[in-house]
Design a protein around this motif. Structure first.
Motif, PDB file in Angstrom:
ATOM      1  N   UNK A 188       1.475  -1.056   0.072  1.00  0.00           N
ATOM      2  CA  UNK A 188       0.028   0.008  -0.257  1.00  0.00           C
ATOM      3  C   UNK A 188       0.349   1.538  -0.179  1.00  0.00           C
ATOM      4  N   UNK A 189       0.464   2.370  -0.704  1.00  0.00           N
ATOM      5  CA  UNK A 189       1.125   3.169  -0.675  1.00  0.00           C
ATOM      6  C   UNK A 189       0.477   4.471   0.992  1.00  0.00           C
ATOM      7  N   UNK A 190       2.190   5.199   0.898  1.00  0.00           N
ATOM      8  CA  UNK A 190       1.504   5.743   2.126  1.00  0.00           C
ATOM      9  C   UNK A 190       0.253   7.025   2.409  1.00  0.00           C
ATOM     10  N   UNK A 191       0.567   7.606   1.075  1.00  0.00           N
ATOM     11  CA  UNK A 191      -1.192   8.358   1.067  1.00  0.00           C
ATOM     12  C   UNK A 191      -1.652   7.427   1.073  1.00  0.00           C
ATOM     13  N   UNK A 192      -1.922   6.386   1.225  1.00  0.00           N
ATOM     14  CA  UNK A 192      -3.575   5.714   0.878  1.00  0.00           C
ATOM     15  C   UNK A 192      -3.534   5.242   2.722  1.00  0.00           C
ATOM     16  N   UNK A 193      -2.092   5.048   3.707  1.00  0.00           N
ATOM     17  CA  UNK A 193      -2.107   5.132   4.719  1.00  0.00           C
ATOM     18  C   UNK A 193      -2.575   6.290   5.824  1.00  0.00           C
ATOM     19  N   UNK A 194      -2.192   7.380   5.053  1.00  0.00           N
ATOM     20  CA  UNK A 194      -1.963   8.901   5.171  1.00  0.00           C
ATOM     21  C   UNK A 194      -3.901   9.276   5.603  1.00  0.00           C
ATOM     22  N   UNK A 195      -4.415   8.663   4.360  1.00  0.00           N
ATOM     23  CA  UNK A 195      -5.904   9.369   4.186  1.00  0.00           C
ATOM     24  C   UNK A 195      -7.000   8.073   5.712  1.00  0.00           C
TER      25      UNK A 195
END
Length: 277
Positions: A188-195
């Motif tokens: 998973x991407x950092x962007x997905x986790x941040x959201x």
């Protein structure tokens, strides 16, 4: 060319890898020197395996081209930044160097922002981007083994690496552990986790980077035995938090002297779904 000749050729030309890594890092300070060195070493091994001296091309020239090509492929594959982000980082770097030469010191964030005609937050974001790196998880303990085919000893060592790494990840603080598992095991991407976590991209990225530093401390203390309580830590968390992690990892792996492979294998098979607040 037999294996011995190939290995000798690789050893003799390893300085070429270091030279090319230094050359590219001088132009792009955000790059990871260890990562590029590993990529260059792998490319050098492939060069030695495929080199045909009957063609009349010097090995050094042949290897230089192949290593540079491997660098380019790796940078394209691992680069997280858009072209716009790279442009902003380049502008920030050029202006910082210009102001440093003019002022005789490192310019402040306010001075940089004024010179670039942007706000302070934009300059700070560019600095974070310029310092960001992505490190493959297994690189912290994996060694390169030049061999024609896997043998039983290699298989045991690789299994031990994976088992210890699983224990080291499982011992991380809950939120760091979740981020590491999702990024490196869940793809998973950092962007997905941040959201998902209701956090900023930079905050999640910093958590991941700190987790990698904790992992390195744990591996050096309990697996490689190259560090002790007096060694300079890689992690930037509070000493008490780092000590708690090292203690937990030591308990999970019996201090690193005897690997609890059965217990760790069970950990690998468990479904990791921690509740993150």
């Amino acid at each position: 060319m037999d294996n011995e000749e190939r290995d000798n050729l690789v050893v003799q030309n390893l300085p070429l890898v270091g030279y090319l890594v230094s050359e590219i890092c001088m132009r792009a300070s955000h790059l990871s020197r260890p990562d590029l060195t590993q990529v260059g070493a792998v490319a050098l091994i492939h060069c030695a395996e495929s080199f045909d001296e009957s063609l009349g091309v010097p090995f050094g020239a042949y290897a230089r081209r192949r290593i540079k090509g491997a660098f380019a492929d790796e940078l394209r594959r691992e680069d997280w930044a858009t072209r716009g982000a790279r442009t902003r980082m380049s502008e920030h770097s050029v202006m910082a160097e210009t102001l440093s030469a003019k002022l005789g010191r490192v310019p402040s964030t306010v001075e940089l922002a004024a010179a670039l005609g942007v706000d302070r937050a934009t300059v700070e974001a560019a600095r974070v981007d310029a310092s960001r790196t992505v490190t493959p998880l297994t690189d912290v303990i994996a060694d390169m083994v030049a061999a024609a085919a896997p043998n039983p000893e290699d298989t045991v060592v690789e299994s031990e690496h994976a088992a210890f790494l699983a224990a080291a990840v499982a011992a991380l603080p809950e939120k760091m552990r979740y981020i590491v598992e999702q990024v490196y095991y869940g793809d998973r991407s950092v962007k997905e986790l941040a959201e998902e976590l209701g956090s900023s991209h930079s905050a999640v990225s910093q958590q991941r980077s700190e987790a990698m530093r904790l992992l390195r401390d744990g591996i050096e203390r309990h697996y490689l035995a190259t560090a002790d309580a007096n060694s300079v830590p890689h992690a930037r968390v509070a000493p008490s938090r780092r000590d708690a992690y090292l203690s937990e990892l030591g308990a999970r792996t019996l201090g690193g002297a005897t690997r609890a492979l059965g217990a760790v294998t069970r950990l690998q098979g468990q479904a990791w779904e921690p509740a993150i607040s």
